[in-house]
Design a protein around this motif. Structure first.
Motif, PDB file in Angstrom:
ATOM      1  N   ALA A   1      23.727  62.829  44.568  1.00  0.00           N
ATOM      2  CA  ALA A   1      24.185  62.342  45.873  1.00  0.00           C
ATOM      3  C   ALA A   1      25.571  61.715  45.769  1.00  0.00           C
ATOM      4  N   VAL A   2      25.795  60.935  44.725  1.00  0.00           N
ATOM      5  CA  VAL A   2      27.099  60.296  44.551  1.00  0.00           C
ATOM      6  C   VAL A   2      28.159  61.330  44.195  1.00  0.00           C
ATOM      7  N   GLN A   3      27.802  62.310  43.397  1.00  0.00           N
ATOM      8  CA  GLN A   3      28.752  63.387  43.096  1.00  0.00           C
ATOM      9  C   GLN A   3      29.173  64.112  44.373  1.00  0.00           C
ATOM     10  N   GLU A   4      28.235  64.360  45.260  1.00  0.00           N
ATOM     11  CA  GLU A   4      28.546  64.999  46.537  1.00  0.00           C
ATOM     12  C   GLU A   4      29.451  64.092  47.371  1.00  0.00           C
ATOM     13  N   ALA A   5      29.172  62.797  47.359  1.00  0.00           N
ATOM     14  CA  ALA A   5      29.996  61.844  48.104  1.00  0.00           C
ATOM     15  C   ALA A   5      31.415  61.802  47.546  1.00  0.00           C
ATOM     16  N   GLU A   6      31.551  61.906  46.229  1.00  0.00           N
ATOM     17  CA  GLU A   6      32.881  61.919  45.620  1.00  0.00           C
ATOM     18  C   GLU A   6      33.685  63.137  46.070  1.00  0.00           C
ATOM     19  N   LYS A   7      33.007  64.273  46.200  1.00  0.00           N
ATOM     20  CA  LYS A   7      33.672  65.489  46.684  1.00  0.00           C
ATOM     21  C   LYS A   7      34.145  65.308  48.126  1.00  0.00           C
ATOM     22  N   VAL A   8      33.294  64.722  48.948  1.00  0.00           N
ATOM     23  CA  VAL A   8      33.644  64.480  50.343  1.00  0.00           C
ATOM     24  C   VAL A   8      34.841  63.530  50.434  1.00  0.00           C
ATOM     25  N   LEU A   9      34.831  62.486  49.610  1.00  0.00           N
ATOM     26  CA  LEU A   9      35.920  61.510  49.598  1.00  0.00           C
ATOM     27  C   LEU A   9      37.230  62.183  49.176  1.00  0.00           C
TER      28      LEU A   9
ATOM     29  N   GLU B   1       7.082  55.995  44.101  1.00  0.00           N
ATOM     30  CA  GLU B   1       5.670  55.706  43.852  1.00  0.00           C
ATOM     31  C   GLU B   1       5.456  54.211  43.585  1.00  0.00           C
ATOM     32  N   ASN B   2       5.287  53.831  42.312  1.00  0.00           N
ATOM     33  CA  ASN B   2       5.050  52.431  41.958  1.00  0.00           C
ATOM     34  C   ASN B   2       6.242  51.795  41.259  1.00  0.00           C
ATOM     35  N   LYS B   3       7.418  52.391  41.400  1.00  0.00           N
ATOM     36  CA  LYS B   3       8.619  51.892  40.740  1.00  0.00           C
ATOM     37  C   LYS B   3       9.768  51.903  41.739  1.00  0.00           C
ATOM     38  N   ILE B   4      10.827  51.188  41.405  1.00  0.00           N
ATOM     39  CA  ILE B   4      12.043  51.211  42.222  1.00  0.00           C
ATOM     40  C   ILE B   4      13.231  51.472  41.308  1.00  0.00           C
ATOM     41  N   LEU B   5      13.984  52.522  41.616  1.00  0.00           N
ATOM     42  CA  LEU B   5      15.182  52.857  40.864  1.00  0.00           C
ATOM     43  C   LEU B   5      16.377  52.208  41.542  1.00  0.00           C
ATOM     44  N   VAL B   6      17.072  51.355  40.802  1.00  0.00           N
ATOM     45  CA  VAL B   6      18.259  50.669  41.303  1.00  0.00           C
ATOM     46  C   VAL B   6      19.488  51.280  40.650  1.00  0.00           C
ATOM     47  N   SER B   7      20.468  51.641  41.475  1.00  0.00           N
ATOM     48  CA  SER B   7      21.717  52.236  40.990  1.00  0.00           C
ATOM     49  C   SER B   7      22.877  51.526  41.682  1.00  0.00           C
ATOM     50  N   TRP B   8      23.964  51.311  40.937  1.00  0.00           N
ATOM     51  CA  TRP B   8      25.072  50.594  41.567  1.00  0.00           C
ATOM     52  C   TRP B   8      26.395  50.827  40.825  1.00  0.00           C
TER      53      TRP B   8
ATOM     54  N   SER C   1      34.048  51.720  40.882  1.00  0.00           N
ATOM     55  CA  SER C   1      33.867  51.985  42.310  1.00  0.00           C
ATOM     56  C   SER C   1      33.875  53.497  42.497  1.00  0.00           C
ATOM     57  N   ILE C   2      33.488  53.932  43.678  1.00  0.00           N
ATOM     58  CA  ILE C   2      33.514  55.361  43.994  1.00  0.00           C
ATOM     59  C   ILE C   2      34.872  55.692  44.585  1.00  0.00           C
ATOM     60  N   LYS C   3      35.638  56.517  43.878  1.00  0.00           N
ATOM     61  CA  LYS C   3      37.011  56.823  44.274  1.00  0.00           C
ATOM     62  C   LYS C   3      37.210  58.279  44.664  1.00  0.00           C
ATOM     63  N   GLY C   4      36.397  59.184  44.109  1.00  0.00           N
ATOM     64  CA  GLY C   4      36.559  60.596  44.407  1.00  0.00           C
ATOM     65  C   GLY C   4      36.208  61.448  43.206  1.00  0.00           C
ATOM     66  N   ALA C   5      36.229  62.767  43.406  1.00  0.00           N
ATOM     67  CA  ALA C   5      35.804  63.700  42.355  1.00  0.00           C
ATOM     68  C   ALA C   5      36.732  63.699  41.150  1.00  0.00           C
ATOM     69  N   GLN C   6      38.012  63.318  41.360  1.00  0.00           N
ATOM     70  CA  GLN C   6      38.951  63.295  40.233  1.00  0.00           C
ATOM     71  C   GLN C   6      38.710  62.107  39.306  1.00  0.00           C
ATOM     72  N   ASN C   7      38.007  61.090  39.829  1.00  0.00           N
ATOM     73  CA  ASN C   7      37.687  59.894  39.029  1.00  0.00           C
ATOM     74  C   ASN C   7      36.201  59.597  39.163  1.00  0.00           C
ATOM     75  N   PRO C   8      35.345  60.463  38.625  1.00  0.00           N
ATOM     76  CA  PRO C   8      33.897  60.277  38.811  1.00  0.00           C
ATOM     77  C   PRO C   8      33.404  58.959  38.228  1.00  0.00           C
ATOM     78  N   VAL C   9      32.524  58.315  38.955  1.00  0.00           N
ATOM     79  CA  VAL C   9      31.996  57.029  38.523  1.00  0.00           C
ATOM     80  C   VAL C   9      30.722  57.236  37.713  1.00  0.00           C
ATOM     81  N   GLU C  10      30.499  56.366  36.764  1.00  0.00           N
ATOM     82  CA  GLU C  10      29.240  56.356  36.022  1.00  0.00           C
ATOM     83  C   GLU C  10      28.401  55.193  36.543  1.00  0.00           C
TER      84      GLU C  10
END
Length: 236
Positions: free
Chosen positions: A67-75, A99-106, A156-165
């Motif tokens: 999802a973030v990779q797609e957002a970087e392309k859009v940006l 299910e019984n867990k929560i995945l946190v990404s940031w 931060s999320i900047k775009g596809a040329q600078n993909p964020v980890e």
């Protein structure tokens, strides 16, 4: 299986001229906040583009990384068409119910907290120069609060040329009535951790918590402020 007892949210302009924060969620599935930067209102564009793209991707059952990779392309596509927006970027903080867990990404200094019985049992670490200095022992936590570079981001999320980890953590220790808070840094201008623990110390509705947060932020926050609060329930 995790279900949501209640959820509430707020996103306000505060004492700024433009609200550069964005939020999106699908009840019981995922929650996310973004805080844009870039000047001249470009932060608003960045946060809205990323939040909306990530939401649409998650609704299509893509992973948050996809999802973030797609957002970087859009940006990047937007920046190419509008060169004056080249420096825009955004933070992101996401909580996905699995299910019984929560995945946190940031990425950046928007945060996710988990509260139980009025205590913080988990919070994300900011991707900032000051936070890294605190982790290395160069600054104290108190010094960090008043440091002139407190908002200097290292991710931060900047775009596809600078993909964020993205940083990610899978939270498995989740109990009935735990609260989760996602918020941008403007909301945190009004609260230190002990204040947040007081806010979550009583059995309150998520609406009551958001109302109290709003009242404090109206007085003490100089930035936009955005927050989502949800409380955990279980079905068996």
């Amino acid at each position: 299986m995790i279900t949501i007892k209640s959820e509430s949210f707020i996103s306000e302009i505060g004492k700024r001229e433009i609200n550069e924060d964005s939020l999106q969620f699908q009840s019981g599935k995922f929650y996310l906040v973004c805080d844009g930067l870039g000047g001249n209102g470009n932060g608003q564009i960045a946060s809205e583009l990323v939040a909306e793209t990530v939401k649409e991707s998650l609704l299509k059952s893509k992973s948050i990384l996809e999802a973030v990779q797609e957002a970087e392309k859009v940006l990047s596509s937007y920046k190419k068409k509008h060169p004056s927006t080249d420096y825009m970027a955004t933070t992101i903080a996401v909580a996905e119910i699995l299910e019984n867990k929560i995945l946190v990404s940031w990425a950046g200094d928007s945060r996710v907290y988990q509260f139980r019985d009025g205590k913080i049992i988990y919070k994300t670490n900011d991707h900032t120069l000051v936070s890294e200095a605190v982790n290395k022992g160069v600054l104290t936590a108190v010094e960090a609060l008043f440091h002139p570079d407190a908002n200097g981001l290292t991710k931060s999320i900047k775009g596809a040329q600078n993909p964020v980890e993205l940083d990610q953590i899978l939270i498995q220790d989740i109990k009935q009535n735990d609260y989760f808070l996602l918020c941008t840094d403007g909301a945190l201008e009004s609260f230190i951790d002990t204040d947040l623990e007081t806010l979550f110390s009583e059995s309150k509705s998520t609406n009551e918590i958001i109302d109290e947060l709003d009242k404090n932020c109206q007085i003490f926050s100089n930035d936009n402020y955005t927050a989502i609060v949800f409380q955990i329930d279980f079905t068996f």
